[in-house]
Scaffold this motif. Structure first.
Motif, mmCIF file in Angstrom:
data_model
loop_
_atom_site.group_PDB
_atom_site.id
_atom_site.type_symbol
_atom_site.label_atom_id
_atom_site.label_comp_id
_atom_site.label_asym_id
_atom_site.label_seq_id
_atom_site.Cartn_x
_atom_site.Cartn_y
_atom_site.Cartn_z
ATOM 1 N N VAL A 44 -9.927 62.724 13.102
ATOM 2 C CA VAL A 44 -9.017 63.753 12.608
ATOM 3 C C VAL A 44 -8.510 63.335 11.226
ATOM 4 N N TRP A 45 -8.402 64.305 10.348
ATOM 5 C CA TRP A 45 -7.879 64.069 9.000
ATOM 6 C C TRP A 45 -6.536 64.765 8.855
ATOM 7 N N GLU A 46 -5.562 64.021 8.345
ATOM 8 C CA GLU A 46 -4.261 64.589 7.970
ATOM 9 C C GLU A 46 -4.182 64.485 6.455
ATOM 10 N N PRO A 47 -4.438 65.579 5.721
ATOM 11 C CA PRO A 47 -4.555 65.525 4.260
ATOM 12 C C PRO A 47 -3.239 65.502 3.495
ATOM 13 N N GLY A 48 -2.132 65.681 4.180
ATOM 14 C CA GLY A 48 -0.809 65.597 3.558
ATOM 15 C C GLY A 48 0.045 64.676 4.407
ATOM 16 N N ALA A 49 -0.388 63.435 4.549
ATOM 17 C CA ALA A 49 0.161 62.514 5.546
ATOM 18 C C ALA A 49 1.644 62.200 5.377
ATOM 19 N N GLY A 50 2.158 62.277 4.154
ATOM 20 C CA GLY A 50 3.584 62.052 3.946
ATOM 21 C C GLY A 50 4.098 60.794 4.591
ATOM 22 N N HIS A 51 5.074 60.940 5.476
ATOM 23 C CA HIS A 51 5.707 59.800 6.150
ATOM 24 C C HIS A 51 5.042 59.467 7.482
ATOM 25 N N HIS A 52 3.876 60.000 7.738
ATOM 26 C CA HIS A 52 3.027 59.685 8.902
ATOM 27 C C HIS A 52 3.538 60.238 10.226
ATOM 28 N N ASN A 53 4.371 61.262 10.206
ATOM 29 C CA ASN A 53 4.855 61.813 11.472
ATOM 30 C C ASN A 53 3.719 62.376 12.320
ATOM 31 N N ILE A 54 2.807 63.103 11.711
ATOM 32 C CA ILE A 54 1.646 63.640 12.440
ATOM 33 C C ILE A 54 0.646 62.518 12.710
ATOM 34 N N VAL A 55 0.394 61.698 11.714
ATOM 35 C CA VAL A 55 -0.564 60.584 11.840
ATOM 36 C C VAL A 55 -0.211 59.692 13.022
ATOM 37 N N ASN A 56 1.048 59.293 13.136
ATOM 38 C CA ASN A 56 1.464 58.381 14.210
ATOM 39 C C ASN A 56 1.273 58.994 15.585
ATOM 40 N N GLU A 57 1.560 60.280 15.722
ATOM 41 C CA GLU A 57 1.388 60.937 17.021
ATOM 42 C C GLU A 57 -0.091 61.063 17.387
ATOM 43 N N LEU A 58 -0.931 61.356 16.393
ATOM 44 C CA LEU A 58 -2.374 61.420 16.642
ATOM 45 C C LEU A 58 -2.909 60.053 17.065
ATOM 46 N N LYS A 59 -2.505 59.014 16.350
ATOM 47 C CA LYS A 59 -2.953 57.651 16.694
ATOM 48 C C LYS A 59 -2.489 57.248 18.079
#
Length: 189
Positions: A44-59
């Protein structure tokens, strides 16, 4: 009238100062609401990762996440101007795009993923309306599912999700190649 525009989130008419690059972080609970209802390819790609709120939940759910942003927020992400990217992506894209460019981000994401791949975007419910957006995007690329939050969600430039909000948000999920009527679902928890 200005109060109505502020309530509806009409950023061009609001007297509040907008965040730099239109960054407004996603409450992690809103991401969990999506991930409890929708699955994605392993990558999955998060292209506007910012402070990783979405990234951390995906991981946390076991996804292999490509995190990028146009700005260096100090997380070591790849610096990419998503709207100028031309390289296809083999997985799915999950994002909270800057609202000022939300339609462009969704269109770009759909152009980068292959048939059957998903694009999920955290958007204002108002994104569904408008003749121009319908003609440019929705008519030929309808979302497969729209997950409407029963409770108002808060997006925050400082990741402070304790303030209230009058803006209605939803997750819109596209599956590239889908040509049917969107299914509307609610996130009530």
């Amino acid at each position: 009238m200005n109060t109505v525009n502020n309530t509806l989130g009409a950023s061009n008419l609001s007297d509040k100062e907008r965040s730099a690059l239109d960054y407004y972080g996603t409450d992690p609970s809103a991401v969990r609401g999506l991930l409890e209802r929708e699955s994605f390819s392993h990558e999955v790609w998060e292209p506007g990762a910012g402070h990783h709120n979405i990234v951390n939940e995906l991981k946390a759910k076991g996804y292999d996440v490509k995190a990028s942003d146009i700005f260096d927020y100090g997380f070591g992400d790849e610096m990419i101007d998503f709207l100028k990217c031309g390289e296809p992506f083999g997985g799915d894209i999950v994002m909270n795009p800057p609202y000022c460019d939300a339609e462009k981000f969704v269109s770009k994401a759909l152009s980068l993923v292959g048939d059957g791949r998903k694009v999920a975007a955290f958007l204002r419910l108002q994104f569904l309306e408008g003749q121009g957006r319908y003609d440019r995007l929705m008519k030929d690329n309808p979302p497969k599912a729209v997950y409407v939050f029963v409770k108002r969600q808060v997006c925050s430039a400082k990741d402070d999700f304790t303030e209230g909000s009058a803006v209605a948000y939803c997750w819109m999920v596209w599956e590239k190649g889908f040509k049917g009527a969107p299914e509307i679902r609610w996130i009530a928890d």
